[in-house]
Design a protein around this motif. Structure first.
Motif, PDB file in Angstrom:
ATOM      1  N   SER A 140       0.820  -1.214   0.000  1.00  0.00           N
ATOM      2  CA  SER A 140       0.000   0.000   0.000  1.00  0.00           C
ATOM      3  C   SER A 140       0.852   1.260   0.000  1.00  0.00           C
ATOM      4  O   SER A 140       0.402   2.316  -0.436  1.00  0.00           O
ATOM      5  CB  SER A 140      -0.958   0.011   1.191  1.00  0.00           C
ATOM      6  OG  SER A 140      -0.242   0.067   2.405  1.00  0.00           O
ATOM      7  N   ASP A 187      -3.244   3.540  -3.485  1.00  0.00           N
ATOM      8  CA  ASP A 187      -4.558   3.476  -4.117  1.00  0.00           C
ATOM      9  C   ASP A 187      -4.790   4.747  -4.930  1.00  0.00           C
ATOM     10  O   ASP A 187      -4.782   5.854  -4.401  1.00  0.00           O
ATOM     11  CB  ASP A 187      -5.622   3.341  -3.020  1.00  0.00           C
ATOM     12  CG  ASP A 187      -6.946   2.874  -3.547  1.00  0.00           C
ATOM     13  OD1 ASP A 187      -7.122   2.810  -4.777  1.00  0.00           O
ATOM     14  OD2 ASP A 187      -7.816   2.564  -2.715  1.00  0.00           O
ATOM     15  N   PRO A 198      -9.080   6.242  -4.040  1.00  0.00           N
ATOM     16  CA  PRO A 198      -9.555   5.681  -2.764  1.00  0.00           C
ATOM     17  C   PRO A 198     -11.074   5.688  -2.606  1.00  0.00           C
ATOM     18  O   PRO A 198     -11.624   4.826  -1.925  1.00  0.00           O
ATOM     19  CB  PRO A 198      -8.902   6.556  -1.704  1.00  0.00           C
ATOM     20  CG  PRO A 198      -7.960   7.453  -2.399  1.00  0.00           C
ATOM     21  CD  PRO A 198      -8.168   7.343  -3.867  1.00  0.00           C
ATOM     22  N   PRO A 237     -13.464   2.096  -5.506  1.00  0.00           N
ATOM     23  CA  PRO A 237     -12.753   0.813  -5.525  1.00  0.00           C
ATOM     24  C   PRO A 237     -12.676   0.168  -6.912  1.00  0.00           C
ATOM     25  O   PRO A 237     -11.668  -0.447  -7.261  1.00  0.00           O
ATOM     26  CB  PRO A 237     -13.559  -0.066  -4.566  1.00  0.00           C
ATOM     27  CG  PRO A 237     -14.321   0.881  -3.712  1.00  0.00           C
ATOM     28  CD  PRO A 237     -14.550   2.105  -4.549  1.00  0.00           C
ATOM     29  N   SER A 253     -10.115   2.054  -8.931  1.00  0.00           N
ATOM     30  CA  SER A 253      -8.819   1.778  -8.339  1.00  0.00           C
ATOM     31  C   SER A 253      -8.310   0.392  -8.736  1.00  0.00           C
ATOM     32  O   SER A 253      -7.137   0.225  -9.080  1.00  0.00           O
ATOM     33  CB  SER A 253      -8.910   1.888  -6.818  1.00  0.00           C
ATOM     34  OG  SER A 253      -7.644   1.872  -6.257  1.00  0.00           O
ATOM     35  N   ALA A 265      -4.976  -0.404 -10.967  1.00  0.00           N
ATOM     36  CA  ALA A 265      -3.945  -1.334 -10.488  1.00  0.00           C
ATOM     37  C   ALA A 265      -3.724  -2.461 -11.492  1.00  0.00           C
ATOM     38  O   ALA A 265      -2.584  -2.878 -11.734  1.00  0.00           O
ATOM     39  CB  ALA A 265      -4.332  -1.886  -9.123  1.00  0.00           C
ATOM     40  N   ARG A 296       0.134  -1.972 -12.214  1.00  0.00           N
ATOM     41  CA  ARG A 296       0.944  -2.555 -11.143  1.00  0.00           C
ATOM     42  C   ARG A 296       2.112  -3.394 -11.648  1.00  0.00           C
ATOM     43  O   ARG A 296       3.228  -3.287 -11.136  1.00  0.00           O
ATOM     44  CB  ARG A 296       0.067  -3.398 -10.225  1.00  0.00           C
ATOM     45  CG  ARG A 296       0.849  -3.951  -9.066  1.00  0.00           C
ATOM     46  CD  ARG A 296       0.081  -3.926  -7.837  1.00  0.00           C
ATOM     47  NE  ARG A 296       0.854  -4.512  -6.760  1.00  0.00           N
ATOM     48  CZ  ARG A 296       0.388  -4.705  -5.591  1.00  0.00           C
ATOM     49  NH1 ARG A 296      -0.849  -4.365  -5.321  1.00  0.00           N
ATOM     50  NH2 ARG A 296       1.121  -5.225  -4.653  1.00  0.00           N
TER      51      ARG A 296
END
Length: 158
Positions: free
Chosen positions: A45, A50, A53, A56, A59, A63, A67
């Motif tokens: 985290s 995030d 935030p 979700p 987000s 990701a 990521r």
């Protein structure tokens, strides 16, 4: 010792052999963290905050698409620093090397800050008073010094 030295041809690494060994160890540990399962690690985290935030779904989508690239870049950055720390690389830091150093030092400090419970200026200050992690706090401060010195060296007259 002075972490970085600016010469006519560019920026050179000036760390002592003991400092290089410490940095190599820390960077190898960072690589192990990055290679491991970050799903339950609170460091994830901090390293991959995030993006949305309050949303979700957005987000998770963000990701999903970013990521793996971020993780690959963090791993590459750690590899660059490790190569310099172990002497596999020598000479003048390239601009890509400089950026890898800055980013890797940030990741190292974020990782240690998470372990020490540092989340803001107040918790950073209070981390000086606890007995747990005294040596780790010294390492955190030293990495901050190295990072600050690199920034100062890079922004000095070329």
């Amino acid at each position: 010792m002075i972490p970085f030295v600016r010469r006519r041809d560019g920026v050179h690494l000036g760390l002592s052999s003991g400092e290089r060994a410490l940095l190599a160890s820390l960077t190898e540990q960072l690589q192990q963290v990055l290679d491991g399962d970050l799903s339950d690690d609170p460091i994830a985290s901090r390293m991959f905050p995030d993006a949305y935030p309050q949303d979700p779904e957005a987000s998770a989508e963000f990701a999903q698409y970013t990521r793996s690239d971020l993780l690959a870049q963090k791993t590459t950055n750690a590899g660059v620093v490790l190569a310099w720390a172990t002497g596999a690389r020598d000479g003048v830091l390239t601009q890509e090397d400089e950026q890898a150093w800055l980013r890797c030092l940030t990741d190292l400090r974020l990782t240690i800050a998470e372990r020490l419970g540092i989340v803001d200026a107040a918790t950073e200050e209070s981390s000086y008073t606890g007995d747990a992690g005294v040596g780790l706090r010294d390492v955190y401060d030293w990495l901050g010094f190295v990072q600050e010195h690199l920034v100062a060296t890079l922004t000095s007259a070329r």
